[in-house]
Design an enzyme around this catalytic site. Structure first.
Site, PDB file in Angstrom:
ATOM      1  N   CYS A 157      22.835 105.848  87.026  1.00 35.51           N
ATOM      2  CA  CYS A 157      23.405 106.586  88.144  1.00 35.51           C
ATOM      3  C   CYS A 157      24.687 107.252  87.682  1.00 35.51           C
ATOM      4  O   CYS A 157      25.346 106.776  86.765  1.00 35.51           O
ATOM      5  CB  CYS A 157      23.660 105.679  89.337  1.00 35.51           C
ATOM      6  SG  CYS A 157      24.534 104.172  88.956  1.00 35.51           S
ATOM      7  N   GLU A 170      29.322 108.393  98.690  1.00 34.47           N
ATOM      8  CA  GLU A 170      28.396 109.271  97.990  1.00 34.47           C
ATOM      9  C   GLU A 170      27.246 109.759  98.858  1.00 34.47           C
ATOM     10  O   GLU A 170      26.718 109.022  99.686  1.00 34.47           O
ATOM     11  CB  GLU A 170      27.812 108.553  96.772  1.00 34.47           C
ATOM     12  CG  GLU A 170      28.847 108.223  95.721  1.00 34.47           C
ATOM     13  CD  GLU A 170      28.271 107.658  94.447  1.00 34.47           C
ATOM     14  OE1 GLU A 170      28.916 107.828  93.407  1.00 34.47           O
ATOM     15  OE2 GLU A 170      27.182 107.038  94.489  1.00 34.47           O
TER      16      GLU A 170
END
Length: 180
Positions: A73, A120
């Protein structure tokens, strides 16, 4: 927080609104200190046995060091497509390539004990490969394959061993995989 261990602190992140529309660019450290919503991605790689490749984050990561999480990620760079960023980081972290496809997105916010906040708009990409990872030891401590059912059991028994975003994403991942 010790700035020395904040990897990529000068990297620029793409700031977004709640619909993932770009609204600005700002350095990574201040984005995480201020908890500003930004674009991110999470990659989930499965092998031919339908097992998920997990990575254990490096012990020197600025947050969640040593925790288990999805395959990789990160954040796309300004001007970089999210898919290109996924491919770049999959290679940089795990030394792998795979055909990735966009699956879904989710929004989350999590405050860490070190004063940083992840906020996010996370794009999830899934891929399949049996290529063995060649992990970057500055990014990753270890890796392993696991079935989703075993992962769910482990998260329920030992939640502190896993990253917050993995735990938040798991129900949507299962739902996506079941419906596709």
């Amino acid at each position: 927080m010790n700035k020395q261990y904040f990897d990529g602190q000068d990297e620029l992140l793409i700031l977004v609104d709640e619909n993932d529309n770009q609204i600005g660019i700002q350095d990574k450290l201040s984005v995480h200190v201020q908890g500003i919503l930004h674009r991110a991605f999470s990659v989930f790689i499965f092998n031919s046995n339908n097992e998920l490749l997990l990575q254990q984050r490096s012990n020197i990561k600025y947050h969640s060091p040593g925790l288990w999480t999805n395959t990789c990620c990160s954040h796309p760079r300004p001007g970089e497509s999210t898919l290109d960023a996924c491919n770049r980081r999959l290679n940089e972290e795990m030394g792998m390539k795979a055909n990735l496809h966009y699956s879904f997105s989710f929004l989350y916010k999590f405050e860490f004990s070190n004063g940083l906040t992840e906020h996010e708009f996370d794009h999830v990409y899934i891929g399949n490969t049996d290529i063995e990872p060649q992990m970057n030891q500055e990014e990753v401590n270890d890796w392993r394959y696991i079935t989703l059912s075993d992962l769910e059991k482990e998260i329920n028994l030992y939640p502190d061993l896993y990253t917050p975003w993995l735990k938040i994403c798991m129900p949507q991942l299962k739902q996506y995989l079941t419906s596709n």
